[in-house]
Design an enzyme around this catalytic site. Sequence first.
Site, PDB file in Angstrom:
ATOM      1  N   SER A 144       0.838  -1.201   0.000  1.00 16.20           N
ATOM      2  CA  SER A 144       0.000   0.000   0.000  1.00 16.20           C
ATOM      3  C   SER A 144       0.872   1.249   0.000  1.00 16.20           C
ATOM      4  O   SER A 144       1.694   1.430  -0.895  1.00 16.20           O
ATOM      5  CB  SER A 144      -0.975  -0.041   1.176  1.00 16.20           C
ATOM      6  OG  SER A 144      -2.013   0.904   1.006  1.00 16.20           O
ATOM      7  N   ASP A 272      -9.650  -3.172  -6.470  1.00 15.63           N
ATOM      8  CA  ASP A 272      -9.164  -2.579  -5.225  1.00 15.63           C
ATOM      9  C   ASP A 272     -10.014  -1.360  -4.865  1.00 15.63           C
ATOM     10  O   ASP A 272     -10.059  -0.385  -5.622  1.00 15.63           O
ATOM     11  CB  ASP A 272      -7.695  -2.159  -5.394  1.00 15.63           C
ATOM     12  CG  ASP A 272      -7.025  -1.769  -4.084  1.00 15.63           C
ATOM     13  OD1 ASP A 272      -7.680  -1.132  -3.243  1.00 15.63           O
ATOM     14  OD2 ASP A 272      -5.832  -2.081  -3.918  1.00 15.63           O
ATOM     15  N   HIS A 300      -8.202  -4.753  -1.525  1.00 17.74           N
ATOM     16  CA  HIS A 300      -6.988  -4.036  -1.125  1.00 17.74           C
ATOM     17  C   HIS A 300      -6.197  -4.882  -0.141  1.00 17.74           C
ATOM     18  O   HIS A 300      -6.625  -5.126   0.990  1.00 17.74           O
ATOM     19  CB  HIS A 300      -7.348  -2.692  -0.487  1.00 17.74           C
ATOM     20  CG  HIS A 300      -6.139  -1.845  -0.188  1.00 17.74           C
ATOM     21  ND1 HIS A 300      -5.364  -1.289  -1.177  1.00 17.74           N
ATOM     22  CD2 HIS A 300      -5.554  -1.494   0.992  1.00 17.74           C
ATOM     23  CE1 HIS A 300      -4.372  -0.613  -0.635  1.00 17.74           C
ATOM     24  NE2 HIS A 300      -4.454  -0.731   0.680  1.00 17.74           N
TER      25      HIS A 300
END
Length: 346
Positions: A144, A272, A300
């Site tokens: 991320s 996502d 995600h």
Amino acid sequence: MRTRWQQTGFVPPRGLANPHVQTLLPRLLPRPRLTRTQEDLELPDGDFVELNWILPAPASPQAPLFVLFHGLEGSFQSPYARWLLATASGMGWRSLLMHFRGCGNQPNRLPRAYHSGDTADAYWLISELSRRYPKALKVAAGVSLGGNMLLKLVAEQGGDGLDLAGAIIVSAPLDLAASAERLHQGFSRVYERHLLNALKRKVAPRLARGELPLSLESRELARIDSLRGYDDAVTAPLHGFRDAADYYHRASAGRLLGNVALPTLILHADDDPFMPAGLFERLPKPTDAVRLEIARHGGHVGFVERCGQRLRPWLAQRLAHELACWTGTGAAWQSAMDRHLSRSDN
């Protein structure tokens, strides 16, 4: 021209393909038990970052080394961190996680914190690892926010600027402005509120004590209802950006995909909920050093698959395959996964 990419090997279990289900499922899975030792790595500006080293460590200083960079307000306790570190360690890699400033057990010393494009601390760490373990093969992974940071660092430094053999980027918001917009829509606002609350809890006491050079009052901080608003009021002025738009442009790694010279694997799910669909169609074409793998589903940092009667993190499997390619330990990863599946906790 369309960006070159290939399909990942990830297949979601029947009935569990929804992106929000995939995003939230890892929090419900058992996590490997890990023993660690902590180290405060001093930085040139007088601050520090906390390193978590997984034990037992390999005896040989030439053992391969895996370093992980977590996501926004993530930590050693994040589900993906425990699984990825356990997998690498179980395969004989010296494994560690770098907590970004203030994300470990102690607040950082300086007013500044960390952000998506802040590569200096990671560069300092990799340089220190090169000094300590000069003959060890090294691979870094970023998840991320940590993935955006790592890709930006790799692009900035070129093929020979880092003592890394390769990089792995997972679910990275490579267009920060687009991600901030997506997180302010629909069910994704649940994730936005969660991240905002974590950021506010950390900055509110420091703001109240007058430790931060911000023209912001506590009641104004409490009223902020979007990540973009937070970045406008806190992230940008704390770190030398004009505003959120300036921060997003300068910190987004996606615009640098054409500069990557280090072998880099990018894993992304097209559903996502932190990013718009078709993210890579709006970004520059990557270099040949980049292998881009896109899954239709996965959410995600989700990618939860079924193995027999169990659910398990496909990301750990994919990492193990990648590390095995670097060291030729093709049989080691499955035994490592089996051990951690049998010895896990919540």
